[in-house]
Write an enzyme that holds these catalytic residues in place. Sequence first.
Site, PDB file in Angstrom:
ATOM      1  CG  ASP A 335     -12.986  -6.242  10.405  1.00 49.92           C
ATOM      2  OD1 ASP A 335     -14.068  -5.619  10.471  1.00 49.92           O
ATOM      3  OD2 ASP A 335     -12.588  -7.023  11.284  1.00 49.92           O
ATOM      4  CG  ASP A 594      -6.550  -8.997  11.901  1.00 50.93           C
ATOM      5  OD1 ASP A 594      -7.768  -9.248  11.761  1.00 50.93           O
ATOM      6  OD2 ASP A 594      -6.114  -8.242  12.786  1.00 50.93           O
ATOM      7  CG  ASP A 598     -10.615 -11.551   7.797  1.00 47.54           C
ATOM      8  OD1 ASP A 598     -11.804 -11.361   7.489  1.00 47.54           O
ATOM      9  OD2 ASP A 598     -10.055 -10.979   8.743  1.00 47.54           O
ATOM     10  CG  ASN A 662      20.799   0.987 -31.738  1.00 45.90           C
ATOM     11  OD1 ASN A 662      20.960   2.139 -32.156  1.00 45.90           O
ATOM     12  ND2 ASN A 662      21.017   0.637 -30.477  1.00 45.90           N
ATOM     13  CG  ASN A 687      23.532  -5.453 -25.770  1.00 44.69           C
ATOM     14  OD1 ASN A 687      22.608  -4.655 -25.821  1.00 44.69           O
ATOM     15  ND2 ASN A 687      23.369  -6.715 -25.416  1.00 44.69           N
ATOM     16  CG  ASP A 691      22.950  -5.073 -20.793  1.00 43.01           C
ATOM     17  OD1 ASP A 691      21.927  -4.518 -21.233  1.00 43.01           O
ATOM     18  OD2 ASP A 691      23.426  -6.118 -21.257  1.00 43.01           O
TER      19      ASP A 691
END
Length: 841
Positions: A335, A594, A598, A662, A687, A691
């Site tokens: 709008d 708003d 709408d 790997n 591993n 992480d």
Amino acid sequence: MTTTRPTHTPRRTPPDPAAASFWALTVDEVARLFPAPDAIAAPLALARARGHSRLRSWAGIVLRQLSSPITMILLVAALIATATGDNVDGGVILLIVVLSAALGAWQEGRAADAVANLLASVAVTVRVQHGDALVDLPTDAVRPGDRVVLGAGDIVPADCRLVETDDLQVDESSLTGESFPVAKQAGGPLPVDTPLAQRSNILFNGTSVVSGKAVAIAVLVGADSTFGHISTALETRAEPTSFETGIRAFGMLLLRVMVVMVAAILLINLVLGRPLIDSLLFALALAVGITPQMLPVVVSVSLAAGARRMARQDVIVKRLDVIEDLGSMSVLCTDKTGTITAGSVRVDRALDAAGQPSERMLDLAALNAGLQSGYPNPLDLAVLARRPLPPGAVSLDEVPYDFTRKRLTVVAEVAGQRTMITKGAFDGVLACCSRVDTADGIRPLDPIRAEIADRFRRLSADGYRVIGLATAPVDSDRPLQVVDEHDLVFEGFLAFLDPVKEDARASLAELAALGIRTKILTGDNRYVAATLAPQLGIDAGRVAVGADLAGLGQAQVHELVSRTSIFAEVEPSQKEVIVAALRDAGETVGFLGDGINDATALHGADVGISVDTAASVAKKAAAVVLLTKELAVVATGVRLGRHTFSNTLKYVRVASSANFGNILSMVVAAATLPFLPMLPGQILLLNFLADIPNTLVSRDNVDHERLEIAGVWDMRQVTRFMIMFGLLSTVFDLATFALMRWVFHTDAATFRTGWFIESGLTQFVAMMTLRTSRPAWRSRPDGVFFWVSLLVAAATVTLTFTPLGALAQFVAVPPALLLALFAMVLGYGLANEALKRFVRF
């Protein structure tokens, strides 16, 4: 005093059977179904519930981490190792399981808390009576027996029995499909078999108040409500975003690779006559190594971090999955009021029918604006700012505003004189009139109707928003109806001024630079809308009006919508049609609105955007809430969405290539070495260390050029990246194997330690070089992310020289081999940079 109740789902108790047909009960009978709320105990109960809810949330996260399939596999592996006498491997695996689960739970829990806090800041609330006080509660915290106070724009939080009403009109389209507002009143009981659409003494959960006021008793909430029953019966999962689809496809790709490779490794080890248990543990450890078990955590943390980053820029995300859609938005429908224009509407001119200044017009407008009971709108507020409501004025009746008539009528009484005053869209008001107030008195309208219409067009062409006003005397006490809006006297014009913002043109240019086209959808007339194009630098071609959509086929609607930038005189249903047409054309559509009108378009868009001051029904329908109604804030949100998407994709690329490389290296090593290339506990430790920095990837900086284009999930590109850079990683792994076996003649323990060091360092180098398509030295990573990644890489090396390393069966690597490994890692980094020239991403 205002308080809040936690939004967790309370323990369900079956509703009283008498409540099943509560429209057939009196108000007193409904009230007796529920005990009176304990106002004194309420604050303590709320505080306890909040604490319990938080504990339940964290307990659920920890349980999910420990009960994931990958974690269960590792726990079984630990038990097998311990049962066969390998207590060291069993202990190491168990320790890593606990540490990994703790890391994942901590990160996911922080993300969940952050999102909960953000949602609480923009929660849609409703007023509830507690004794003599009104408290604001989130709509999903209302419980049976609560007395709710509702006004225009409010969401109905439960199936309710009306106690008091004042010109109440409710939108039940979400439940019944009826597009027109429905009148409701607190009447007596209705027959039990009254059809749903005719139950005029109750309100339904999920509907919204269009105009008027009400007090009602909540009877059925959540899944027990009418809307809840329908939602449960028809429950369907929302269509996944391209981001969710891509993540799922990525996981399935790695799963297929894992199954094939792990089966091959297990078979090779068994064919070579290695112990079954050792081979099985090794294969399980490899399965965990290639499986991106941290992917859900990384995605959650990335999205939550993106949401927090957006919140600091006044953008609150209610659904995390919408961040990707926000970043990929290609069209924004908005709008004009408050976004394109300043939003500070003022009455600039009050003119009679002849175009002359009129104080009477201001007096009549103030009565209409001040006595109406609907949702307060900028035009009425502007009128009252110019001319306050006179003391003693009373509203006797009202026909509320609706989006079909586009006008509002009140019967005002001042000093014993009654007048019906109608105010609204010029065309609609003029159509109700047969006479006009002139300097010579009341005269027939038709002889000067064209002259009045021309005056309206000229005012509109000057950029004014013009509405009409008409009156009629009232000499009856009968209720006012829409049919009474006829044979009125046209009084004149109100001309409102809402200038275009100084930065509006620059904001639209900024969105265009991001690849986002802006379409303006306004209820204003075509003449006002036409004045916007030159001010905003829009090549509008022509301004389309909502009526242009009527009678068009789907292809014609798509063609009109695609070539039009400004739509005027648009009704709520037409906004929804425009949004749907853009989505059908393959656009990712944002809608910024708003108002009550709408809500449907907000729900239908890919990214529904509202503001914190919006009507509750609009804020409920939106996925993103702006704390500042500025287009510049939308552009900021788009960039942050792209930042979040880019960092998540960064993890996917690097993790997939590293894991693929790997596992391929492991297959070759298992087939050629006389021993396992790495022990199961060592693989899991590697591993786990990888992480740690991966959970911080959401913090990383993103290259500027990545923010200027919408991120697209391209599974082919991810697969190509994984294969090309994974193979390169395998080449350097095999070179490292050859170096350690044929040059340094290492034993099994030294080989495993050397490969552990090389793998840890190459993971750091891979992330730092592959996080950007630029040369690595021309793209600065986030400081915390970089230093944590570097410390983890350093810890990978130093760990092998510590007692903890000895526990994991590492040995001290000779200095010459260590230097050779460093040289190999450096070569790997340079090779990545060289390959980036040929692999675009």
